[in-house]
Design an enzyme around this catalytic site. Structure first.
Site, short mmCIF file in Angstrom:
data_model
loop_
_atom_site.label_atom_id
_atom_site.label_comp_id
_atom_site.label_asym_id
_atom_site.label_seq_id
_atom_site.Cartn_x
_atom_site.Cartn_y
_atom_site.Cartn_z
N GLY A 183 0.82 -1.21 0.00
CA GLY A 183 0.00 0.00 0.00
C GLY A 183 0.85 1.26 0.00
N CYS A 184 1.93 1.24 0.77
CA CYS A 184 2.80 2.42 0.85
C CYS A 184 3.53 2.65 -0.46
CB CYS A 184 3.78 2.26 2.01
SG CYS A 184 2.94 2.12 3.61
N THR A 185 3.93 1.58 -1.12
CA THR A 185 4.60 1.70 -2.41
C THR A 185 3.63 2.26 -3.45
OG1 THR A 185 6.10 -0.12 -1.88
CG2 THR A 185 5.84 0.43 -4.21
N ALA B 189 3.09 6.00 -2.75
CA ALA B 189 4.27 6.81 -3.14
C ALA B 189 4.40 6.90 -4.66
CB ALA B 189 5.53 6.23 -2.52
#
EC number: 1.11.1.24
Length: 155
Positions: free
Chosen positions: A45-47, A50
């Site tokens: 999710g963070c990738t 970003a």
């Protein structure tokens, strides 16, 4: 921990940044700032989040806004994360979780039946006047960057 609400003056901070140096909120006085908090470098999710901010970077810049990502990961971790995924978003390290606590995104989380302390995925739009113009809490990544960009354009 405090709870930042819409209309509040955004809590000031200075944090170490990926690529070296430090970044302060005051560096961008008079410009909109998108401050997004995310749990951890190089997770799915963070990738995605970003990469979505990176894809829209030119549109944020055209709107006069800067995008800053904050997590507890180290600067070295941020450097690896940015290089691996060709990110052009400024990533800031809040290893002591001081800024996370001041923005009210550090707290108890539950996953797979376990309780732990972590960062709530949240985004704050700080207006050119230094006040919080919009807040997104418990962010779901798909479509989020578009919603933030729309809010920046409407300032």
């Amino acid at each position: 921990m405090t709870e930042v609400t819409k209309g509040d003056t955004a809590p000031a901070f200075t944090l170490p940044a990926a690529g070296g140096g430090e970044v302060s909120l005051s560096d961008f006085a008079g410009s909109p700032v998108v401050l997004y908090f995310y749990p951890r470098d190089d997770t799915s999710g963070c990738t995605t989040e970003a990469k979505d901010f990176t894809t829209a970077a030119a549109e944020f810049e055209a709107a006069g806004a800067v995008v800053l990502g904050v997590s507890k990961d180290s600067v070295a971790s941020h450097d690896r994360f940015a290089a691996k995924h060709d990110l052009n978003v400024r990533l800031l390290s809040d290893e002591e979780s001081d800024v996370c606590e001041r923005y009210g995104v550090w707290g108890e989380k539950k996953m797979y039946g376990k309780t732990f302390m972590g960062i709530e995925r949240a985004t704050f739009l700080v207006g050119p006047d230094g006040k919080v113009a919009e807040i997104w809490r418990k962010v779901k990544v798909p479509g989020h960057v578009d919603a933030v960009l729309d809010a920046v354009k409407s300032l």
